[in-house]
Enzyme design. Structure first.
Site, PDB file in Angstrom:
ATOM      1  CB  VAL A   1      -0.931   0.079   1.234  1.00 58.03           C
ATOM      2  CG1 VAL A   1      -1.945  -1.078   1.204  1.00 58.03           C
ATOM      3  CG2 VAL A   1      -0.445  -0.096   2.491  1.00 58.03           C
TER       4      VAL A   1
ATOM      5  CG  ASN B   1      -7.442  -4.829   7.020  1.00 59.11           C
ATOM      6  OD1 ASN B   1      -7.923  -4.652   8.258  1.00 59.11           O
ATOM      7  ND2 ASN B   1      -6.418  -5.816   6.779  1.00 59.11           N
TER       8      ASN B   1
ATOM      9  CB  SER C   1      -7.088   1.890  15.794  1.00 60.10           C
ATOM     10  OG  SER C   1      -6.682   1.561  17.227  1.00 60.10           O
TER      11      SER C   1
ATOM     12  CE1 TYR D   1      -1.863   0.953  14.566  1.00 57.75           C
ATOM     13  CE2 TYR D   1      -3.192   1.574  16.480  1.00 57.75           C
ATOM     14  CZ  TYR D   1      -3.035   0.817  15.513  1.00 57.75           C
ATOM     15  OH  TYR D   1      -3.920  -0.180  14.967  1.00 57.75           O
TER      16      TYR D   1
ATOM     17  CE  LYS E   1      -4.601   1.776  12.216  1.00 61.90           C
ATOM     18  NZ  LYS E   1      -5.014   1.299  11.015  1.00 61.90           N
TER      19      LYS E   1
HETATM   20  P1  NAI Z   1      -2.304  -8.638  11.003  1.00 59.30           P
HETATM   21  O1  NAI Z   1      -0.978  -8.032  11.327  1.00 59.30           O
HETATM   22  O2  NAI Z   1      -3.076  -9.666  11.234  1.00 59.30           O
HETATM   23  O3  NAI Z   1      -2.852  -7.797   9.469  1.00 59.30           O
HETATM   24  C1  NAI Z   1      -2.445  -6.842   8.752  1.00 59.30           C
HETATM   25  C2  NAI Z   1      -1.951  -7.028   7.335  1.00 59.30           C
HETATM   26  O4  NAI Z   1      -1.579  -5.964   6.733  1.00 59.30           O
HETATM   27  C3  NAI Z   1      -0.973  -8.362   7.237  1.00 59.30           C
HETATM   28  O5  NAI Z   1      -1.201  -9.487   6.340  1.00 59.30           O
HETATM   29  C4  NAI Z   1       0.323  -7.590   6.824  1.00 59.30           C
HETATM   30  O6  NAI Z   1       0.877  -8.223   5.801  1.00 59.30           O
HETATM   31  C5  NAI Z   1      -0.627  -6.631   5.773  1.00 59.30           C
HETATM   32  N1  NAI Z   1       0.598  -5.405   5.460  1.00 59.30           N
HETATM   33  C6  NAI Z   1       1.293  -4.680   6.476  1.00 59.30           C
HETATM   34  N2  NAI Z   1       2.018  -3.949   5.811  1.00 59.30           N
HETATM   35  C7  NAI Z   1       1.522  -3.648   4.278  1.00 59.30           C
HETATM   36  C8  NAI Z   1       1.719  -3.024   3.305  1.00 59.30           C
HETATM   37  N3  NAI Z   1       2.702  -2.042   3.409  1.00 59.30           N
HETATM   38  N4  NAI Z   1       1.116  -3.316   2.134  1.00 59.30           N
HETATM   39  C9  NAI Z   1       0.216  -4.265   2.143  1.00 59.30           C
HETATM   40  N5  NAI Z   1      -0.170  -5.060   3.236  1.00 59.30           N
HETATM   41  C10 NAI Z   1       0.478  -4.724   4.327  1.00 59.30           C
HETATM   42  O7  NAI Z   1      -3.162  -7.362  11.840  1.00 59.30           O
HETATM   43  P2  NAI Z   1      -4.577  -6.972  12.032  1.00 59.30           P
HETATM   44  O8  NAI Z   1      -4.852  -6.760  13.530  1.00 59.30           O
HETATM   45  O9  NAI Z   1      -5.604  -7.835  11.366  1.00 59.30           O
HETATM   46  O10 NAI Z   1      -4.734  -5.548  11.511  1.00 59.30           O
HETATM   47  C11 NAI Z   1      -5.558  -5.100  10.419  1.00 59.30           C
HETATM   48  C12 NAI Z   1      -5.976  -3.565  10.721  1.00 59.30           C
HETATM   49  O11 NAI Z   1      -6.772  -3.543  11.970  1.00 59.30           O
HETATM   50  C13 NAI Z   1      -4.794  -2.817  10.801  1.00 59.30           C
HETATM   51  O12 NAI Z   1      -5.086  -1.592  10.132  1.00 59.30           O
HETATM   52  C14 NAI Z   1      -4.609  -2.425  12.279  1.00 59.30           C
HETATM   53  O13 NAI Z   1      -4.030  -1.132  12.560  1.00 59.30           O
HETATM   54  C15 NAI Z   1      -5.944  -2.469  12.713  1.00 59.30           C
HETATM   55  N6  NAI Z   1      -6.359  -2.660  14.052  1.00 59.30           N
HETATM   56  C16 NAI Z   1      -5.958  -3.843  14.653  1.00 59.30           C
HETATM   57  C17 NAI Z   1      -6.269  -4.011  16.080  1.00 59.30           C
HETATM   58  C18 NAI Z   1      -5.936  -5.134  16.824  1.00 59.30           C
HETATM   59  O14 NAI Z   1      -5.790  -5.316  18.001  1.00 59.30           O
HETATM   60  N7  NAI Z   1      -5.431  -6.414  16.127  1.00 59.30           N
HETATM   61  C19 NAI Z   1      -6.934  -3.082  16.851  1.00 59.30           C
HETATM   62  C20 NAI Z   1      -7.322  -1.687  16.030  1.00 59.30           C
HETATM   63  C21 NAI Z   1      -7.034  -1.697  14.855  1.00 59.30           C
END
Ligand code: NAI
Length: 260
Positions: free
Chosen positions: A70, A95, A148, A161, A165
Site C-alpha cells: 500500500v 485494512n 482503531s 500509531y 489512526k
Molecule cells: P495483521 O498483522 O493480522 O494484519 C495486517 C496485514 O497487513 C498483514 O497481512 C500484513 O502483511 C499487511 N500489511 C502490512 N503492511 C502492508 C503494506 N505495506 N502493504 C500491504 N499490506 C501490508 O493485523 P490486524 O490486527 O488484522 O490488522 C488489520 C488492521 O486493523 C490494521 O490497520 C490495524 O492497525 C487495525 N487494528 C487492529 C487492532 C488489533 O488489536 N488487532 C486494533 C485496532 C486496529
C-alpha cells in the site's frame, strides 16, 4: 463459512481489500465473498494472501490474489485501475496497517515514525486516491478504512500509531464530504484490541504476555478482547447497501472500552 444465498449483502459486487493475508483482513475477505462479492485479496504476504484465496475458493466463493504494497503509490494505482476497468470497483477496504513497539514519544526514532506513517496514512491515502476517480465516474462506491480505538483516544506509548489512526478517521470524514455528491460513501471502523497476529506481536514483547493479555481484557466491559469476525461484521455492514445512508462515520467496535 457457508454461502447464504438468501441474504447476500454484496452480491455481484467487486471488493478490493488491502492487508487481507491475515487477521481482520482475511476474515473480512472471507465474509465479503460469503456475501456474494468478487474479492480482490491484496497484501505483501503472498503465501498468506493465497491462503485467504484458497479458503474462499474452498467455501465456493470468488477471489483472486494481487500483490500490493500500500505504500507503493504507483502499484496501488496500477492494481486499482486494472480492477476498476475490468470489473468495476464497488467497495475498497483499506485494512493494511502496522503497529510499533510501545515507547514514549521521545524514544520513538524517526525511522519507525516514518515507516508507520507510510503504511497507516499514506497507504490509506493511496488507496483512496486511486479509487475515487473510478467511484465518482461510476456514480457509486463505498470505502471502509480501518482505524482503531487509537483514532479517538490518545493511547500512551503509541504516539505514532494514535496519530496515524486519528488521521485515517479524519481522512475518511473528508472523503465522505467531498465524494458524497458523487454517490460515494466513506466510513471507518475503529476496533479495540482484537485477537490477531498484530496483538500477538504486541504481547510477545511484554514481560509476561499472558498476564498482559488478561490485564488488557479486564479493562473491557465485556471482559474479553475482540475477535476478527466481530470487526469483519462491522466492515461488511458499512461496505454494503445496508449502510446506504451512513457516511463519514467512525464505527467503534471495542466491547464498550471507550465508554469507561
Ligand atoms: P495483521 O498483522 O493480522 O494484519 C495486517 C496485514 O497487513 C498483514 O497481512 C500484513 O502483511 C499487511 N500489511 C502490512 N503492511 C502492508 C503494506 N505495506 N502493504 C500491504 N499490506 C501490508 O493485523 P490486524 O490486527 O488484522 O490488522 C488489520 C488492521 O486493523 C490494521 O490497520 C490495524 O492497525 C487495525 N487494528 C487492529 C487492532 C488489533 O488489536 N488487532 C486494533 C485496532 C486496529
Amino acid at each position: 463459512m457457508s454461502r447464504d444465498d438468501e441474504h447476500m449483502r454484496l452480491e455481484d459486487e467487486t471488493v478490493l481489500i488491502t492487508g487481507a493475508a491475515s487477521g481482520i483482513g482475511r476474515e473480512t475477505a472471507e465474509r465479503c465473498a460469503n456475501e456474494g462479492a468478487h474479492v480482490v485479496v491484496t497484501d505483501v504476504d503472498d503465501d498468506g494472501g493465497e491462503t485467504t484465496v484458497d479458503a474462499i475458493d474452498a467455501a465456493g466463493g470468488d477471489a483472486e490474489y494481487r500483490r500490493l504494497d500500500v505504500t507503493d503509490s504507483d502499484r496501488v494505482h496500477e492494481v486499482i485501475d486494472d480492477v476498476a476497468t475490468t470489473h468495476g470497483l464497488d467497495v475498497l477496504i483499506n485494512n493494511a496497517g502496522t503497529g510499533h513497539p510501545s515507547s514514549s514519544l521521545e524514544e520513538i526514532d524517526d525511522g519507525i515514525r516514518d515507516f508507520v506513517v507510510d503504511v497507516n496514512i499514506n497507504g490509506v491515502w493511496n488507496g483512496c486516491h486511486a479509487a475515487l476517480p473510478h467511484m465518482k465516474d461510476q456514480g457509486h462506491g463505498s470505502i471502509v478504512n480501518v482505524g482503531s480505538l487509537a483514532s479517538i483516544l490518545g493511547l500512551p506509548k503509541q504516539a505514532v500509531y494514535s496519530t496515524t489512526k486519528a488521521a485515517v478517521l479524519n481522512l475518511t470524514r473528508t472523503i465522505a464530504a467531498e465524494a458524497g455528491p458523487y454517490g460515494v460513501r466513506a466510513n471507518a471502523v475503529c476496533p479495540g484490541f482484537t485477537e490477531t497476529q498484530m496483538l500477538e506481536q504486541y504481547l510477545a514483547i511484554q514481560e509476561d504476555p499472558e498476564a498482559a493479555r488478561e490485564a488488557m481484557a479486564e479493562q473491557y466491559p465485556l471482559k474479553r478482547l475482540g475477535k476478527p469476525e466481530e470487526i469483519a461484521s462491522a466492515i461488511v455492514f458499512l461496505s454494503s447497501e445496508e449502510a446506504s445512508f451512513v457516511s463519514g462515520h467512525g464505527l467503534v467496535v471495542d466491547g464498550g472500552f471507550s465508554t469507561c
